[in-house]
Write an enzyme that holds these catalytic residues in place. Structure first.
Site, PDB file in Angstrom:
ATOM      1  CB  THR A 214     -44.532  -0.546  41.458  1.00  0.00           C
ATOM      2  OG1 THR A 214     -43.511  -0.668  42.592  1.00  0.00           O
ATOM      3  CG2 THR A 214     -44.624  -1.428  40.526  1.00  0.00           C
ATOM      4  N   GLY A 244     -39.172  -8.386  44.443  1.00  0.00           N
ATOM      5  CA  GLY A 244     -40.543  -8.120  45.091  1.00  0.00           C
ATOM      6  C   GLY A 244     -41.425  -9.157  44.369  1.00  0.00           C
TER       7      GLY A 244
END
Ligand code: ASP
Length: 348
Positions: A214, A244
């Site tokens: 990420t 998420g």
């Protein structure tokens, strides 16, 4: 006391206090994800990875040094990371359990608390820009799925086939996940490859399969405003439709008048403990330093291995703690500092 000695002591005190309390006119931090990169990663691979971080950090640094806004800096920086297949955001995103990509992103303007979040987009080249468009239209804060894709395309964001996000190493990671969990192992992604520039045999980016994750960016600009942006493909083997922490304001992303935060790691934990919001509240209401507030979240709230975060406060302090094996990151500020790192190194 002799006048010269007094002057010397006074001078030393002033130097120390200005060094300690010096406010930065601008500051920026980036991450390329929390991970568990083995410390014996070859010099060559480290260099490739650090190059990716450096290129992105330089883009944000320039915008801020030229007097641009933190919002422009975080968006532009994250776009560079999204375009780099080494990272799990935009091109190079991980696969969900059905063998395709669903991306999440969020951007937030600390000066107005305006924010834009997108979840489960499948055909937008740069989800962070689409998130910014949503923020700027002001109608809604959060769009998910097909509606989010449609919105972004209507707004002129670049559309790509889902196969654009493909990388061989990420597909191999999905196969390994399926094997580990005794699930049927896919032999190819669930999509075809309509875009002839990408195929099953496209470069594997294997070197980075273990490290790229990420991405996020936080910044303070010379106007005193904070901003934050996070973009991700989520977690390998996630259920279709799973969202998420990255697009959750107060979970994995936040910017307000106190702090800007972008998190990385096991999203479920960051949501549950509303990590980004907790940092802001502790700074604002408990008057903790940024370092104390982030340290509390990483060491006392989260479990070892959950991940890490990057943060900056309104005076330009930067804190980038993590409790995973590694977290690739970079920091730069108006004092001339510019540094990228994967493990503990010269960073605070
Ligand atoms: N936090 C991201 C998510 O759970 C993944 C990561 O940062 O590695 O979607």
């Amino acid at each position: 006391m002799h006048v010269a000695v007094c002057a010397l002591i006074l001078g030393m005190m002033m130097t120390v206090s200005s060094a300690m309390g010096q406010e930065k006119t601008w500051a920026i931090a980036i991450h390329g994800g929390a991970s568990n990169i083995a410390r014996d990663l070859s010099e060559e691979k480290q260099a490739v990875y650090k190059q990716g971080l450096t290129e992105a950090l330089a883009v944000g640094q320039k915008i801020l040094a030229d007097g641009g806004t933190s919002l422009d800096a975080v968006e532009a920086t994250v776009r560079v990371l999204e375009d780099n297949p080494l990272f799990n955001a935009g091109r190079g995103a991980v696969f969900n359990i059905d063998g395709f990509h669903q991306l999440d992103a969020c951007i937030m303007d600390g000066s107005t608390l305006a924010c834009g979040s997108l979840a489960c987009v499948t055909r937008i080249k740069n989800p962070i820009t689409a998130a910014r468009r949503l923020m700027e239209t002001g109608d809604h804060n959060f769009l998910a799925g097909e509606g989010a894709d449609e919105f972004a395309i209507q707004q002129g964001c670049e559309e790509v086939p889902n196969s654009y996000f493909y990388s061989k190493s990420r597909f191999q990671a999905l196969q390994a996940f399926q094997k580990q969990n005794d699930l049927p192992v896919l032999t190819s992604p669930s999509y075809g490859f309509p875009d002839k520039t990408v195929s099953m045999n496209s470069p594997s980016f294997e070197a980075m399969a273990e490290v790229g994750n990420t991405v996020g960016c936080v910044a303070l600009d010379v106007h005193g405003n904070l901003a934050s942006a996070t973009s991700t493909g989520g977690r390998t083997g996630k259920r279709v439709g799973r969202v998420g922490d990255s697009p959750i304001v107060g979970g994995g992303t936040l910017a307000d008048r106190q702090v800007a935060v972008s998190c990385t790691g096991t999203g479920e934990e960051f949501i549950r403990h509303r990590i980004a919001a907790t940092i802001s509240f502790r700074v604002e209401y408990l008057h903790e330093s940024l370092e104390q507030a982030t340290g509390y979240c990483i060491n006392d709230v989260l479990k070892k291995g959950d991940g890490g975060l990057i943060s900056v406060d309104k005076t330009g302090n930067i804190s980038v703690p993590y409790n995973s094996g590694s977290m690739s990151r970079g920091v730069a500020d108006s004092s001339g500092r510019f540094d990228v790192s994967i493990w503990e190194q010269p960073l605070p």
